[in-house]
Write an enzyme that holds these catalytic residues in place. Structure first.
Site, mmCIF file in Angstrom:
data_model
loop_
_atom_site.group_PDB
_atom_site.id
_atom_site.type_symbol
_atom_site.label_atom_id
_atom_site.label_comp_id
_atom_site.label_asym_id
_atom_site.label_seq_id
_atom_site.Cartn_x
_atom_site.Cartn_y
_atom_site.Cartn_z
ATOM 1 N N ASP A 15 61.958 21.165 30.165
ATOM 2 C CA ASP A 15 60.942 20.123 29.963
ATOM 3 C C ASP A 15 59.990 20.442 28.815
ATOM 4 O O ASP A 15 59.811 21.594 28.424
ATOM 5 C CB ASP A 15 60.141 19.889 31.239
ATOM 6 C CG ASP A 15 59.468 21.167 31.752
ATOM 7 O OD1 ASP A 15 60.095 22.241 31.701
ATOM 8 O OD2 ASP A 15 58.311 21.084 32.216
ATOM 9 N N GLU B 18 59.244 22.600 34.740
ATOM 10 C CA GLU B 18 58.596 23.904 34.918
ATOM 11 C C GLU B 18 57.090 23.785 34.725
ATOM 12 O O GLU B 18 56.309 24.491 35.369
ATOM 13 C CB GLU B 18 59.176 24.928 33.928
ATOM 14 C CG GLU B 18 58.705 26.360 34.159
ATOM 15 C CD GLU B 18 57.327 26.674 33.593
ATOM 16 O OE1 GLU B 18 56.603 27.501 34.182
ATOM 17 O OE2 GLU B 18 56.966 26.083 32.550
#
Length: 436
Positions: free
Chosen positions: A98, A164
């Site tokens: 991400d 994350e």
């Protein structure tokens, strides 16, 4: 070989083991591809739980290698399973995929111009923490290992993790959701490795720490109740703002006077305070929110206990009431000492003399910690700073920049750690509540 004798053969085998598997041609074949993947992902970043195109790119690559692929794990995660030609243990490798709601501010030819919506606002999107490099590195590891199944004594699980940096408000996500959905099972993972690139560490080097490596992150909310009165008559009320100030001061003494900072670092930060409506009214209540960072479980337990005691006691001493609610965000990123010790010869061989260094703990947090609850783990830092560079490109800022000229070191490290671990009979025990 037949003229070496038993002792000679033993020495020869030891030398080969110290040199590790000869995969140089495979590494060389993917070096440009890894950089190309990284730059493409950098130019097309996606926020947590929305990494649709990134996941599609990863899954397509893994499938092309003949790796068994599962998609849609924890929303957008991808998991690949590669079984070696020989039976054995299971090792997992993790990369986060991400990006962040940050508008990129540099002149890179592959800079991000992507925008999206985050918490109701239009924002720029950028890989401002290097997750693009992690993804490209693990794609490279998958390709190398798929060509060397005959060297794999067991199974390799490739975990490409979304969110994350945290899922959007109101959603689950990240490593915690992956664990909840069974990513560390079927087959059960015996050990897990991960890395993080670092913009302040020179290219070609690796840093690590045994034990508590990155902090547990907790959030807290303190609610103070006083008694409203006119600002000209404070004696007629109970001032929650004054109580809040005393609480903030008291919390810092937990760190400065009660915490053994020579053991590990710890932080209590009040990040926001809300109270009152106008200058001549003493309000009825106040609210504070903040973060706690710890690297040791005993220290964490003590800090939590003392915060609750101090908040309630200080409020009572000034005639008010207060509550302190503490919530978990991420656990301590804890490098299993047995596993670290087992893998250091591999790390030294891969990094080269003088390029593997220990480091102090970091008060930043990583949800890789949730995987380490399930299996012994080793999380290390890969250099991403141009050697000799004096300019800082901090993580999570618009100016973040990584030198991607030696991502191959990350590929080599994860590949050879995996092969050496699977080839070994050692299986470190999982500490149920490790001490930092």
């Amino acid at each position: 070989m037949k003229h070496l004798g038993f002792l000679g053969i033993l020495v020869f085998a030891t030398i080969l083991s110290a040199q590790g598997p000869n995969l140089d041609s495979d590494y060389k074949a993917i070096e440009e591809k890894v950089i190309e993947w990284r730059r493409d992902i950098h130019q097309n970043p996606e926020l947590g739980n929305r990494e649709f195109k990134t996941a599609e790119k990863i899954a397509k690559h893994l499938k092309s290698l003949g790796i068994e692929v599962k998609t849609g794990v924890a929303h957008t995660g991808v998991v690949g399973l590669l079984k070696g030609d020989l039976p054995g243990k299971v090792v997992a490798l993790r990369a986060d995929i991400d990006a962040l709601p940050v508008t990129e501010r540099n002149d890179l030819p592959f800079k991000s111009t992507i925008t999206s919506e985050y918490m109701g606002e239009k924002v720029g999107v950028m890989h401002a923490c290097g997750h693009d490099t992690h993804t490209a590195i693990l794609m490279g590891v998958a390709e190398v290992m798929s060509k060397n199944k005959n060297k794999i004594k067991g199974t390799v699980k490739f975990i490409f993790q979304p969110a994350e940096e945290g899922p959007p408000p109101g959603e689950e996500g990240g490593a915690l959701l992956m664990v909840k959905e069974g990513v560390m099972q079927n087959p059960k993972v015996d050990a897990i490795f991960g890395l993080h690139i670092n913009s302040q560490t020179p290219v070609g080097t690796i840093r690590y720490k045994s034990g508590g490596t990155m902090a547990a992150a907790q959030s807290f909310t303190i609610k103070v109740k006083g008694k409203q009165s006119h600002g000209s008559r404070p004696w007629a009320g109970v001032d929650p703002i004054l109580i809040s100030a005393k609480i903030i001061d008291g919390l810092q003494t937990i760190i400065s006077r009660e915490t053994e900072l020579t053991n590990e670092a710890a932080v209590i930060t009040v990040g926001k305070i809300r109270s009152g409506v106008r200058s001549n009214i003493i309000p009825e209540d106040a609210e504070m929110i903040g973060t706690i960072r710890t690297l040791d479980y005993d220290m964490k337990d003590k800090l939590n206990k003392r915060m609750i005691e101090m908040v309630t006691t200080i409020a009572k001493a000034y005639g008010g009431e207060a509550t302190c609610e503490i919530k978990e965000a991420t656990d301590i990123t804890y490098n299993n000492p047995e596993l670290v010790e087992q893998m250091l010869p591999t790390m030294r061989r891969v990094a080269g003399e003088g390029n593997l260094n220990t480091q102090k703990a970091i008060t930043g947090a990583e949800d890789f910690s949730y995987f380490q609850r399930e299996a012994p783990g080793f999380f290390f830092f890969l250099g991403g700073m141009t050697p000799g560079n004096t300019e800082s490109f901090p993580h999570h800022t618009p100016d973040f920049k990584i030198d991607d000229s030696d991502l191959l070191l990350g590929v080599r490290a994860l590949t050879e750690m995996s092969l050496d671990y699977l080839d070994s009979d050692k299986t470190p025990r999982l500490e149920t509540k490790p001490r930092g």
